[in-house]
Structures are given as structure tokens and as C-alpha cells.
Write a protein that holds these residues in place. Structure first.
Motif, PDB file in Angstrom:
ATOM      1  N   ARG A 167      34.794  30.356  30.863  1.00 59.49           N
ATOM      2  CA  ARG A 167      36.056  30.010  30.214  1.00 59.49           C
ATOM      3  C   ARG A 167      36.376  28.527  30.401  1.00 59.49           C
ATOM      4  NH1 ARG A 167      40.188  33.975  32.050  1.00 59.49           N
ATOM      5  NH2 ARG A 167      40.214  32.664  33.874  1.00 59.49           N
ATOM      6  N   MET A 168      36.081  28.018  31.598  1.00 60.22           N
ATOM      7  CA  MET A 168      36.334  26.600  31.854  1.00 60.22           C
ATOM      8  C   MET A 168      35.414  25.715  31.016  1.00 60.22           C
ATOM      9  SD  MET A 168      37.317  26.670  35.834  1.00 60.22           S
ATOM     10  CE  MET A 168      36.477  25.188  36.351  1.00 60.22           C
ATOM     11  N   ASP A 169      34.141  26.115  30.917  1.00 66.29           N
ATOM     12  CA  ASP A 169      33.191  25.376  30.068  1.00 66.29           C
ATOM     13  C   ASP A 169      33.697  25.306  28.634  1.00 66.29           C
ATOM     14  OD1 ASP A 169      31.450  24.932  32.061  1.00 66.29           O
ATOM     15  OD2 ASP A 169      29.910  26.362  31.397  1.00 66.29           O
ATOM     16  N   ALA A 170      34.158  26.467  28.147  1.00 64.92           N
ATOM     17  CA  ALA A 170      34.620  26.533  26.762  1.00 64.92           C
ATOM     18  C   ALA A 170      35.855  25.657  26.562  1.00 64.92           C
ATOM     19  CB  ALA A 170      34.923  27.973  26.377  1.00 64.92           C
ATOM     20  N   ALA A 171      36.743  25.653  27.561  1.00 66.78           N
ATOM     21  CA  ALA A 171      37.965  24.845  27.441  1.00 66.78           C
ATOM     22  C   ALA A 171      37.619  23.357  27.418  1.00 66.78           C
ATOM     23  CB  ALA A 171      38.911  25.148  28.598  1.00 66.78           C
ATOM     24  N   ARG A 172      36.675  22.966  28.278  1.00 64.51           N
ATOM     25  CA  ARG A 172      36.250  21.555  28.277  1.00 64.51           C
ATOM     26  C   ARG A 172      35.617  21.193  26.937  1.00 64.51           C
ATOM     27  NH1 ARG A 172      35.122  21.917  33.907  1.00 64.51           N
ATOM     28  NH2 ARG A 172      33.131  22.924  33.484  1.00 64.51           N
ATOM     29  N   ALA A 173      34.764  22.111  26.431  1.00 64.03           N
ATOM     30  CA  ALA A 173      34.092  21.854  25.152  1.00 64.03           C
ATOM     31  C   ALA A 173      35.114  21.727  24.025  1.00 64.03           C
ATOM     32  CB  ALA A 173      33.098  22.967  24.840  1.00 64.03           C
ATOM     33  N   LYS A 174      36.160  22.536  24.092  1.00 62.89           N
ATOM     34  CA  LYS A 174      37.196  22.483  23.056  1.00 62.89           C
ATOM     35  C   LYS A 174      37.893  21.125  23.076  1.00 62.89           C
ATOM     36  CE  LYS A 174      40.090  24.401  20.014  1.00 62.89           C
ATOM     37  NZ  LYS A 174      40.849  23.222  19.648  1.00 62.89           N
ATOM     38  N   GLN A 175      38.131  20.616  24.284  1.00 68.01           N
ATOM     39  CA  GLN A 175      38.755  19.289  24.410  1.00 68.01           C
ATOM     40  C   GLN A 175      37.886  18.228  23.746  1.00 68.01           C
ATOM     41  OE1 GLN A 175      39.459  18.309  28.478  1.00 68.01           O
ATOM     42  NE2 GLN A 175      41.642  18.786  28.373  1.00 68.01           N
ATOM     43  N   SER A 176      36.593  18.277  24.061  1.00 65.64           N
ATOM     44  CA  SER A 176      35.711  17.259  23.515  1.00 65.64           C
ATOM     45  C   SER A 176      35.553  17.456  22.002  1.00 65.64           C
ATOM     46  CB  SER A 176      34.376  17.260  24.269  1.00 65.64           C
ATOM     47  OG  SER A 176      33.325  17.654  23.462  1.00 65.64           O
ATOM     48  N   PHE A 177      35.604  18.719  21.550  1.00 71.42           N
ATOM     49  CA  PHE A 177      35.537  19.006  20.119  1.00 71.42           C
ATOM     50  C   PHE A 177      36.729  18.372  19.388  1.00 71.42           C
ATOM     51  CE2 PHE A 177      36.777  21.580  16.478  1.00 71.42           C
ATOM     52  CZ  PHE A 177      35.579  21.695  15.781  1.00 71.42           C
ATOM     53  N   ASP A 178      37.927  18.566  19.953  1.00 72.09           N
ATOM     54  CA  ASP A 178      39.129  18.015  19.309  1.00 72.09           C
ATOM     55  C   ASP A 178      39.066  16.497  19.217  1.00 72.09           C
ATOM     56  OD1 ASP A 178      40.093  20.530  18.982  1.00 72.09           O
ATOM     57  OD2 ASP A 178      41.401  20.495  20.747  1.00 72.09           O
ATOM     58  N   GLN A 179      38.563  15.899  20.298  1.00 70.54           N
ATOM     59  CA  GLN A 179      38.467  14.452  20.330  1.00 70.54           C
ATOM     60  C   GLN A 179      37.473  13.953  19.262  1.00 70.54           C
ATOM     61  OE1 GLN A 179      37.602  13.116  24.299  1.00 70.54           O
ATOM     62  NE2 GLN A 179      37.398  10.987  23.630  1.00 70.54           N
ATOM     63  N   LEU A 180      36.304  14.633  19.218  1.00 72.87           N
ATOM     64  CA  LEU A 180      35.281  14.275  18.234  1.00 72.87           C
ATOM     65  C   LEU A 180      35.806  14.462  16.817  1.00 72.87           C
ATOM     66  CD1 LEU A 180      32.088  15.910  19.755  1.00 72.87           C
ATOM     67  CD2 LEU A 180      32.327  13.506  19.166  1.00 72.87           C
ATOM     68  N   LYS A 181      36.591  15.517  16.644  1.00 77.90           N
ATOM     69  CA  LYS A 181      37.107  15.831  15.314  1.00 77.90           C
ATOM     70  C   LYS A 181      38.026  14.702  14.826  1.00 77.90           C
ATOM     71  CE  LYS A 181      38.908  19.655  12.671  1.00 77.90           C
ATOM     72  NZ  LYS A 181      40.277  20.130  12.586  1.00 77.90           N
ATOM     73  N   ALA A 182      38.876  14.243  15.744  1.00 77.34           N
ATOM     74  CA  ALA A 182      39.783  13.153  15.383  1.00 77.34           C
ATOM     75  C   ALA A 182      38.973  11.893  15.036  1.00 77.34           C
ATOM     76  CB  ALA A 182      40.739  12.869  16.542  1.00 77.34           C
ATOM     77  N   GLU A 183      37.945  11.626  15.860  1.00 77.48           N
ATOM     78  CA  GLU A 183      37.084  10.465  15.599  1.00 77.48           C
ATOM     79  C   GLU A 183      36.428  10.585  14.232  1.00 77.48           C
ATOM     80  OE1 GLU A 183      33.908   9.601  18.486  1.00 77.48           O
ATOM     81  OE2 GLU A 183      35.425   9.969  20.034  1.00 77.48           O
ATOM     82  N   TYR A 184      35.910  11.793  13.980  1.00 81.56           N
ATOM     83  CA  TYR A 184      35.180  12.012  12.735  1.00 81.56           C
ATOM     84  C   TYR A 184      36.102  11.871  11.528  1.00 81.56           C
ATOM     85  CZ  TYR A 184      32.599  14.371   9.051  1.00 81.56           C
ATOM     86  OH  TYR A 184      31.990  14.676   7.867  1.00 81.56           O
ATOM     87  N   GLU A 185      37.302  12.399  11.662  1.00 80.87           N
ATOM     88  CA  GLU A 185      38.238  12.317  10.538  1.00 80.87           C
ATOM     89  C   GLU A 185      38.600  10.873  10.215  1.00 80.87           C
ATOM     90  OE1 GLU A 185      41.245  15.174  11.479  1.00 80.87           O
ATOM     91  OE2 GLU A 185      39.959  16.794  10.726  1.00 80.87           O
ATOM     92  N   ALA A 186      38.828  10.087  11.275  1.00 78.24           N
ATOM     93  CA  ALA A 186      39.146   8.676  11.058  1.00 78.24           C
ATOM     94  C   ALA A 186      37.965   7.968  10.403  1.00 78.24           C
ATOM     95  CB  ALA A 186      39.494   8.017  12.389  1.00 78.24           C
ATOM     96  N   GLU A 187      36.791   8.253  10.945  1.00 76.92           N
ATOM     97  CA  GLU A 187      35.580   7.591  10.461  1.00 76.92           C
ATOM     98  C   GLU A 187      35.269   7.961   9.009  1.00 76.92           C
ATOM     99  OE1 GLU A 187      31.942   8.200  12.984  1.00 76.92           O
ATOM    100  OE2 GLU A 187      31.229   9.129  11.123  1.00 76.92           O
ATOM    101  N   SER A 188      35.469   9.242   8.675  1.00 77.91           N
ATOM    102  CA  SER A 188      35.053   9.671   7.341  1.00 77.91           C
ATOM    103  C   SER A 188      36.133   9.462   6.285  1.00 77.91           C
ATOM    104  CB  SER A 188      34.613  11.131   7.368  1.00 77.91           C
ATOM    105  OG  SER A 188      35.696  11.936   7.742  1.00 77.91           O
ATOM    106  N   LYS A 189      37.339   9.105   6.754  1.00 80.72           N
ATOM    107  CA  LYS A 189      38.434   8.918   5.800  1.00 80.72           C
ATOM    108  C   LYS A 189      38.064   7.928   4.694  1.00 80.72           C
ATOM    109  CE  LYS A 189      42.897   8.939   4.502  1.00 80.72           C
ATOM    110  NZ  LYS A 189      42.615   8.546   3.126  1.00 80.72           N
ATOM    111  N   SER A 190      37.581   6.752   5.098  1.00 79.39           N
ATOM    112  CA  SER A 190      37.265   5.734   4.097  1.00 79.39           C
ATOM    113  C   SER A 190      36.081   6.176   3.248  1.00 79.39           C
ATOM    114  CB  SER A 190      36.979   4.394   4.767  1.00 79.39           C
ATOM    115  OG  SER A 190      35.855   4.507   5.592  1.00 79.39           O
ATOM    116  N   LYS A 191      35.095   6.815   3.884  1.00 79.36           N
ATOM    117  CA  LYS A 191      33.922   7.303   3.132  1.00 79.36           C
ATOM    118  C   LYS A 191      34.348   8.372   2.123  1.00 79.36           C
ATOM    119  CE  LYS A 191      30.043   5.356   4.282  1.00 79.36           C
ATOM    120  NZ  LYS A 191      29.279   4.753   3.186  1.00 79.36           N
ATOM    121  N   LYS A 192      35.295   9.212   2.539  1.00 81.15           N
ATOM    122  CA  LYS A 192      35.728  10.291   1.645  1.00 81.15           C
ATOM    123  C   LYS A 192      36.498   9.735   0.451  1.00 81.15           C
ATOM    124  CE  LYS A 192      35.663  14.336   4.587  1.00 81.15           C
ATOM    125  NZ  LYS A 192      36.359  14.989   5.696  1.00 81.15           N
TER     126      LYS A 192
END
Ligand SMILES: [Zn+2]
Length: 233
Positions: free
Chosen positions: A132-157
Motif C-alpha cells: 500500500r505504501m509503494d502504491a501511495a508513493r507511486a501515485k504521488q510520482s504519477f501525479d507529479q509526472l502527469k502535471a509535468e506532461y500536461e504542461a509539456e504537451s500543452k503547446s504541442k497539443k
């Protein structure tokens, strides 16, 4: 011939849109994001599996506890029999003691089984917490990556949307039958249209027989037998 030029120009813009879409898909941040998502899904599956195991163990423990209670009753009834109707002969005493000892062994085995299950359950619960702790940590990093990806792909989109707009507008300049054929071939191979260059299909560089060449030059709709593209003059 003009309709083929319009189709060719359309394909050029359509391919530009495709390459922007591919660049978005191939982004390293997106790949990391997909990996993080798979990791989380995997941990969720594992968590569920452990949960099922724990439920199974608890059921087994209940069944054994019932069996222990039954053996306890049996022991009590042996005691009663001893008091009310004590064994008389050496044979009777021997048989009675054997019965008591069998009953005691059974209870001991059941109790050993219960403590084994309790140990296993405890280690499963510990594993479950760490999953459960592994999954929670992974979720944190997922959310962070998602925000990065959205910012990065905004102009491309935005760029992709503009290009698709252009492609949609150009589609009107292409003959409907050719467009249908284009879409159809594109499902199998992209880009779907090739030019005839020096007697060859520019898509796969296969030399074409003269009968095919003259059909292309006459403006007939011809598909390359090797790569399946539409060959235009
Ligand atoms: Zn070809």
C-alpha cells in the motif's frame, strides 16, 4: 490530374499532423507516466490478492477453531465417563488412556495449525502495508509526472489542433472517392499515397510493369501490388 495534386497536398499536411501526434506519444515524460500507471495497477492487483489470501486464512482459522471446540467437548465427555464409570481392568485403563492421548494430540495439531495461520496472516498484513505504501508513493510520482506532461504537451497539443484544423479544411478540396480510398489505405499503410517516380512506386521503390505505368498515366486509380499504396502520377 489536378485532383491527384490536391490529394498529394492534403497528404503532406496530414502527415505533418501525424508526426506531431507521434512526437507527443513518444515524449519521455509520457513513457515514464505510463510506466508509473502500470506499476500502480500492478500493486493494486497484488494488494487485492493478499486481501483474498487473508480472508481465506481467516476462514480456515474459524473452521479449525470449531474443530478444537469439538475436541474439547470430546475431552470433557471422556472425563465424565472416567468419573461416572471408571475403567476397571488393565485393558480398559489402557484403552481409555489411548483415547485420551489421541484426543489430546488432535487438539495439539489443531492449535499448531492455528498459530501457523496466525503467523502467516501477520506476515501477509505486513506485506500488504508495504504494498500500500509503494502504491501511495507511486501515485504521488504519477501525479507529479502527469502535471509535468500536461504542461509539456500543452503547446504541442495546440500545434496539433491547429494542424488538424488545416487538414480538415483541406479535405474539402479532395475528390470524395479519392479521400475514401485514402482513408481506407491509411488503415494499412501510412503515408497511403505514393508518387510514380522513374517508373517506380516511390513508397517501396518497386519497378512497375508498363501496363501499370500507362494506367497511372491515364489517370486511373492504381494500387501498388507490393506495398498497397495508391500510386499517382
Ligand atoms: Zn509500392
Amino acid at each position: 490530374m489536378e485532383q491527384y495534386d490536391a490529394l498529394w497536398a492534403f497528404q503532406e499536411e496530414d502527415m505533418k499532423a501525424e508526426s506531431i501526434a507521434n512526437a507527443i506519444k513518444r515524449s519521455p515524460t509520457r513513457q515514464k507516466l505510463e510506466k508509473a500507471r502500470d506499476f500502480i495497477l500492478d500493486r493494486q492487483k497484488q494488494y487485492k490478492q493478499i486481501e483474498d489470501d487473508i480472508v481465506g486464512m481467516s476462514d480456515r482459522k474459524d473452521i479449525i477453531s470449531q474443530a478444537v471446540a469439538l475436541s474439547g467437548d470430546q475431552m470433557a465427555s471422556l472425563n465424565r465417563r472416567f468419573e461416572e464409570n471408571p475403567p476397571q481392568t488393565a485393558e480398559e485403563i489402557k484403552a481409555f488412556l489411548a483415547e485420551v492421548s489421541r484426543c489430546r494430540d488432535t487438539i495439539r495439531q489443531y492449535e499448531a495449525e492455528i498459530s501457523r495461520i496466525a503467523r502467516e496472516s501477520a506476515s501477509c498484513e505486513k506485506l500488504q502495508r508495504s504494498v500500500r505504501m509503494d502504491a501511495a508513493r507511486a501515485k504521488q510520482s504519477f501525479d507529479q509526472l502527469k502535471a509535468e506532461y500536461e504542461a509539456e504537451s500543452k503547446s504541442k497539443k495546440d500545434e496539433l489542433e491547429q494542424q488538424r484544423e488545416k487538414v480538415r479544411a483541406m479535405a474539402d478540396t479532395v475528390d470524395a472517392k479519392l479521400m475514401a480510398e485514402y482513408e481506407n489505405i491509411k488503415k494499412r499503410i501510412s503515408p497511403p499515397v505514393a508518387r510514380l517516380t522513374y517508373g517506380q512506386c516511390s513508397g517501396c521503390n518497386t519497378s512497375l510493369p508498363s501496363a501499370v505505368l500507362s494506367r497511372i498515366k491515364n489517370g486511373s486509380l492504381v494500387e501498388c501490388e507490393t506495398c498497397g499504396r495508391m500510386i499517382i502520377p
